[in-house]
Scaffold this motif. Structure first.
Motif, PDB file in Angstrom:
ATOM      1  N   THR A 179      56.930  31.487  71.122  1.00 30.01           N
ATOM      2  CA  THR A 179      57.688  32.693  70.797  1.00 30.01           C
ATOM      3  C   THR A 179      56.973  33.376  69.640  1.00 30.01           C
ATOM      4  N   ASP A 180      56.131  34.351  69.982  1.00 28.48           N
ATOM      5  CA  ASP A 180      55.225  34.930  68.992  1.00 28.48           C
ATOM      6  C   ASP A 180      55.677  36.291  68.470  1.00 28.48           C
ATOM      7  N   LYS A 181      56.353  37.061  69.354  1.00 27.73           N
ATOM      8  CA  LYS A 181      56.895  38.359  68.946  1.00 27.73           C
ATOM      9  C   LYS A 181      58.405  38.342  69.140  1.00 27.73           C
ATOM     10  N   ILE A 182      59.121  38.635  68.065  1.00 29.55           N
ATOM     11  CA  ILE A 182      60.584  38.608  68.102  1.00 29.55           C
ATOM     12  C   ILE A 182      61.111  39.997  67.777  1.00 29.55           C
ATOM     13  N   GLY A 183      62.090  40.445  68.546  1.00 26.66           N
ATOM     14  CA  GLY A 183      62.676  41.762  68.319  1.00 26.66           C
ATOM     15  C   GLY A 183      64.129  41.669  67.906  1.00 26.66           C
ATOM     16  N   VAL A 184      64.519  42.509  66.968  1.00 27.27           N
ATOM     17  CA  VAL A 184      65.914  42.597  66.517  1.00 27.27           C
ATOM     18  C   VAL A 184      66.331  44.059  66.656  1.00 27.27           C
ATOM     19  N   TYR A 185      67.341  44.335  67.478  1.00 35.53           N
ATOM     20  CA  TYR A 185      67.751  45.715  67.681  1.00 35.53           C
ATOM     21  C   TYR A 185      69.257  45.861  67.473  1.00 35.53           C
ATOM     22  N   GLY A 186      69.679  47.090  67.290  1.00 42.39           N
ATOM     23  CA  GLY A 186      71.092  47.387  67.079  1.00 42.39           C
ATOM     24  C   GLY A 186      71.235  48.811  66.578  1.00 42.39           C
ATOM     25  N   MET A 187      72.454  49.311  66.563  1.00 45.90           N
ATOM     26  CA  MET A 187      72.686  50.690  66.175  1.00 45.90           C
ATOM     27  C   MET A 187      72.426  50.881  64.684  1.00 45.90           C
ATOM     28  N   PRO A 188      72.157  52.116  64.261  1.00 51.77           N
ATOM     29  CA  PRO A 188      71.907  52.380  62.837  1.00 51.77           C
ATOM     30  C   PRO A 188      73.097  51.957  61.976  1.00 51.77           C
ATOM     31  N   GLY A 189      72.788  51.331  60.863  1.00 50.79           N
ATOM     32  CA  GLY A 189      73.838  50.917  59.937  1.00 50.79           C
ATOM     33  C   GLY A 189      74.452  49.575  60.220  1.00 50.79           C
ATOM     34  N   VAL A 190      73.996  48.892  61.286  1.00 48.83           N
ATOM     35  CA  VAL A 190      74.613  47.627  61.661  1.00 48.83           C
ATOM     36  C   VAL A 190      74.120  46.467  60.798  1.00 48.83           C
ATOM     37  N   GLY A 191      72.990  46.668  60.100  1.00 47.75           N
ATOM     38  CA  GLY A 191      72.509  45.632  59.186  1.00 47.75           C
ATOM     39  C   GLY A 191      71.237  44.936  59.635  1.00 47.75           C
ATOM     40  N   LYS A 192      70.418  45.619  60.429  1.00 51.81           N
ATOM     41  CA  LYS A 192      69.176  45.004  60.913  1.00 51.81           C
ATOM     42  C   LYS A 192      68.205  44.726  59.772  1.00 51.81           C
ATOM     43  N   THR A 193      68.070  45.690  58.877  1.00 51.53           N
ATOM     44  CA  THR A 193      67.123  45.531  57.762  1.00 51.53           C
ATOM     45  C   THR A 193      67.531  44.383  56.849  1.00 51.53           C
ATOM     46  N   MET A 295      51.818  28.839  67.236  1.00 49.92           N
ATOM     47  CA  MET A 295      51.128  30.112  67.041  1.00 49.92           C
ATOM     48  C   MET A 295      50.853  30.335  65.556  1.00 49.92           C
ATOM     49  N   GLN A 296      49.696  30.912  65.229  1.00 49.50           N
ATOM     50  CA  GLN A 296      49.315  31.089  63.834  1.00 49.50           C
ATOM     51  C   GLN A 296      49.780  32.417  63.244  1.00 49.50           C
ATOM     52  N   CYS A 297      50.160  33.382  64.089  1.00 53.63           N
ATOM     53  CA  CYS A 297      50.613  34.682  63.608  1.00 53.63           C
ATOM     54  C   CYS A 297      51.846  35.094  64.401  1.00 53.63           C
ATOM     55  N   LYS A 298      52.951  35.353  63.693  1.00 49.48           N
ATOM     56  CA  LYS A 298      54.182  35.764  64.362  1.00 49.48           C
ATOM     57  C   LYS A 298      54.614  37.125  63.838  1.00 49.48           C
ATOM     58  N   ILE A 299      55.215  37.913  64.749  1.00 52.22           N
ATOM     59  CA  ILE A 299      55.657  39.264  64.426  1.00 52.22           C
ATOM     60  C   ILE A 299      57.163  39.356  64.658  1.00 52.22           C
ATOM     61  N   LEU A 300      57.884  39.911  63.673  1.00 52.18           N
ATOM     62  CA  LEU A 300      59.304  40.195  63.819  1.00 52.18           C
ATOM     63  C   LEU A 300      59.486  41.698  63.657  1.00 52.18           C
ATOM     64  N   CYS A 301      60.042  42.349  64.688  1.00 49.07           N
ATOM     65  CA  CYS A 301      60.233  43.806  64.659  1.00 49.07           C
ATOM     66  C   CYS A 301      61.722  44.129  64.697  1.00 49.07           C
ATOM     67  N   THR A 315      57.967  42.209  73.177  1.00 51.86           N
ATOM     68  CA  THR A 315      58.480  41.042  72.462  1.00 51.86           C
ATOM     69  C   THR A 315      58.824  39.908  73.423  1.00 51.86           C
ATOM     70  N   ASP A 316      58.737  38.683  72.912  1.00 53.18           N
ATOM     71  CA  ASP A 316      59.037  37.494  73.723  1.00 53.18           C
ATOM     72  C   ASP A 316      60.535  37.200  73.771  1.00 53.18           C
ATOM     73  N   GLN A 317      61.247  37.570  72.697  1.00 52.26           N
ATOM     74  CA  GLN A 317      62.685  37.305  72.646  1.00 52.26           C
ATOM     75  C   GLN A 317      63.365  38.406  71.845  1.00 52.26           C
ATOM     76  N   LEU A 318      64.525  38.853  72.337  1.00 56.47           N
ATOM     77  CA  LEU A 318      65.256  39.940  71.694  1.00 56.47           C
ATOM     78  C   LEU A 318      66.602  39.455  71.194  1.00 56.47           C
ATOM     79  N   PHE A 319      67.018  39.959  70.039  1.00 57.80           N
ATOM     80  CA  PHE A 319      68.317  39.642  69.464  1.00 57.80           C
ATOM     81  C   PHE A 319      69.081  40.936  69.210  1.00 57.80           C
ATOM     82  N   ASP A 320      70.291  40.989  69.718  1.00 63.03           N
ATOM     83  CA  ASP A 320      71.140  42.171  69.564  1.00 63.03           C
ATOM     84  C   ASP A 320      72.080  41.942  68.386  1.00 63.03           C
TER      85      ASP A 320
END
Length: 503
Positions: A179-193, A295-301, A315-320
């Protein structure tokens, strides 16, 4: 003198020299037996000096590495040898124990053991002394700049019960091979950052990676700015002016890191990792060729757009990230406002406002801060406006969030404070104190100010008030607006006749 006499004289001299040599050899062997403690103490003293020198050299090499410079090969060899003999000092402890033991039923000291350790110590002492002399010839400074922490300080993070599973699953994905690229998505203001910053903090705390870098991408995707922020957090100096050269310098540096986590916050469209300077594919191929599972390099977006993460970023896995539960929203509002909210006349209205904020921490934070010291009728009016939002909206921004933040803007005291906030909106990523000072003068925002120092104090005061209203985030020297506020304020305008371009 006859030949016989010359021969006798030569033979006598030879015999004398031979006797001296034999005597010195025997005496040195005997002396070693009695001088073993002195020799050992001398070596310990010199090894302490060598430890200090090697630590200084290592710090210098690390500082050079952070600047993207290559260490001199001679220095690397010196450090390897120094560490070798420092390690040998620990092995001498066993020999020392043997030398202290006695033979002949514990009556006499053990001359053989003492001789052996004394001889070994003398040999080590010669090498250690030579290493110390070489260290003085490097002609390099002995100071270094300690690396900056790469993970952000996550002020204001609330550990909500509904968010705990998300955090745990993301941390598990970071540990999982494949699992090298991970995505986190959600509406603005939901607290992703906030969630991403907490992931960065925990990853660094758990030492999952050698480097954890958090950087905000934003809508404009200014690669040069992003490269600069990554380099700054790695304490790396980028010398190139072009994006291509800076990217290559970043890649060369990151390739040396065995384990890297790069968090790219607020992505609006696909981002070219290679063009940015993140050697994701190269590190992946390297790990595959070496047969390394991890994996030696992982990305979280993070992004508000599902398709950007699933398609553009692959991305390899997405989190809502879902909105807060009603009870969590209420607890957050109570924490912001304080005991006052439990007042019987305010409680029901406040609970309805918490529900109308749609479980979005950002809306609750901004609105709660704005209403904190207001009278009951202001709360009632705010609730009425939240229940009857305008149909006007922005891409990906809910009407409820829009009006929660618009109300916070309307409750700002004084036109000067409102104009400062609007100026921050226009400046975007360039919103810092110096730019506010420059444009503020040009727009005539400063009244009764005679000096630059007075104007700077005025700007700092306004910025401090905006931060206290949760309309600006405290992020070092950059005044970061909450992502949606920049777009929410577009309908407003600066004083009539004012025109500015977006940066």
């Amino acid at each position: 003198m006859s030949g016989t006499e010359v021969g006798i004289a030569v033979a006598g001299k030879f015999a004398e020299n031979l006797v001296d040599r034999i005597f010195n050899l025997i005496w040195n062997r005997i002396a070693r037996v009695f001088k073993w403690k002195t020799n050992l103490k001398n070596l310990e003293k010199e090894v302490k000096k060598l430890v200090a020198e090697s630590e200084s050299v290592r710090q210098l090499m690390e500082a050079a590495d952070r600047k993207g410079e290559e260490a001199v090969r001679k220095v690397e060899l010196w450090l390897t040898n120094a560490e070798k003999y420092i390690g040998e000092m620990e092995k001498l402890e066993d020999d020392e124990d043997k030398a202290k033991k006695k033979c002949f039923l514990g009556v006499c000291p053990n001359p053989r053991a003492r001789y052996q350790i004394s001889k070994k110590v003398e040999e080590y002492l010669v090498t250690v002394t030579q290493l110390l002399q070489e260290a003085h010839n490097f002609k390099i400074a002995v100071s270094y700049c300690p690396p900056k922490p790469t993970a952000p300080v996550n002020k204001g993070f609330e550990d909500f019960e509904s968010r705990t599973p998300d955090l745990d699953r993301i941390m598990e994905a970071l540990r999982r091979a494949g699992t090298d690229k991970i995505g986190v998505y959600g509406m603005p203001g939901v607290g992703k950052t906030m969630l991403a910053k907490e992931v960065a903090r925990r990853a660094e705390e758990a030492h999952l990676f050698d480097s954890v870098v958090f950087v905000s991408v934003t809508r404009d995707q200014d690669l040069k700015r992003i490269q600069g922020e990554i380099a700054d957090k790695l304490d790396l100096q980028l010398h190139g002016e072009t994006e291509f050269r800076r990217a290559n310098q970043l890649k060369d540096y990151l390739k040396k890191k065995k384990r890297i986590l790069v968090i790219l916050d607020d992505i609006w469209s696909g981002l070219d990792l290679d063009g940015l300077g993140i050697p994701f594919e190269e590190k992946k191929n390297e790990a595959s060729s070496k047969g390394e599972e991890q994996m030696q390099c992982k990305i979280l977006c993070t992004s508000r757009f599902h398709d950007v993460l699933s398609c553009d970023m692959d991305t390899d896995q997405l989190f809502d990230v879902r909105p807060l539960r009603d009870e969590e929203a209420w607890e957050l509002l109570k924490k912001i406002v304080g005991d006052k909210i439990e007042n019987s006349g305010l409680r029901d209205t406040a609970m309805e406002i918490a529900k109308e904020c749609a479980g979005l921490p950002l809306a609750i934070q901004t609105l709660g801060t704005a209403l904190k010291y207001k009278e009951h009728y202001v709360w009632a009016d705010a609730l009425l406006q939240l229940k009857r939002p305008s149909p006007e909206n922005f891409r990906g921004i809910s009407a409820k969030v829009y009006f929660a933040i618009e109300l916070s803007y309307n409750y700002l005291e004084g036109e000067d404070l409102k104009q400062t906030f609007l100026l921050c909106s226009l400046l975007g990523q360039n919103a810092n104190v110096e730019n506010l000072l420059t444009y503020g003068f040009g727009l005539g925002l400063f009244q009764n100010v005679k000096t630059i120092g007075q104007a700077r104090d005025r700007v700092l005061t306004w910025v401090s008030k905006l931060k206290s209203c949760s309309l600006l985030l405290d992020d070092s020297s950059i005044l970061t607006l909450i992502c949606m506020i920049l777009f929410m304020m577009l309908p407003y305008q600066l004083p009539q006749g004012t025109t500015m371009c977006y940066h």
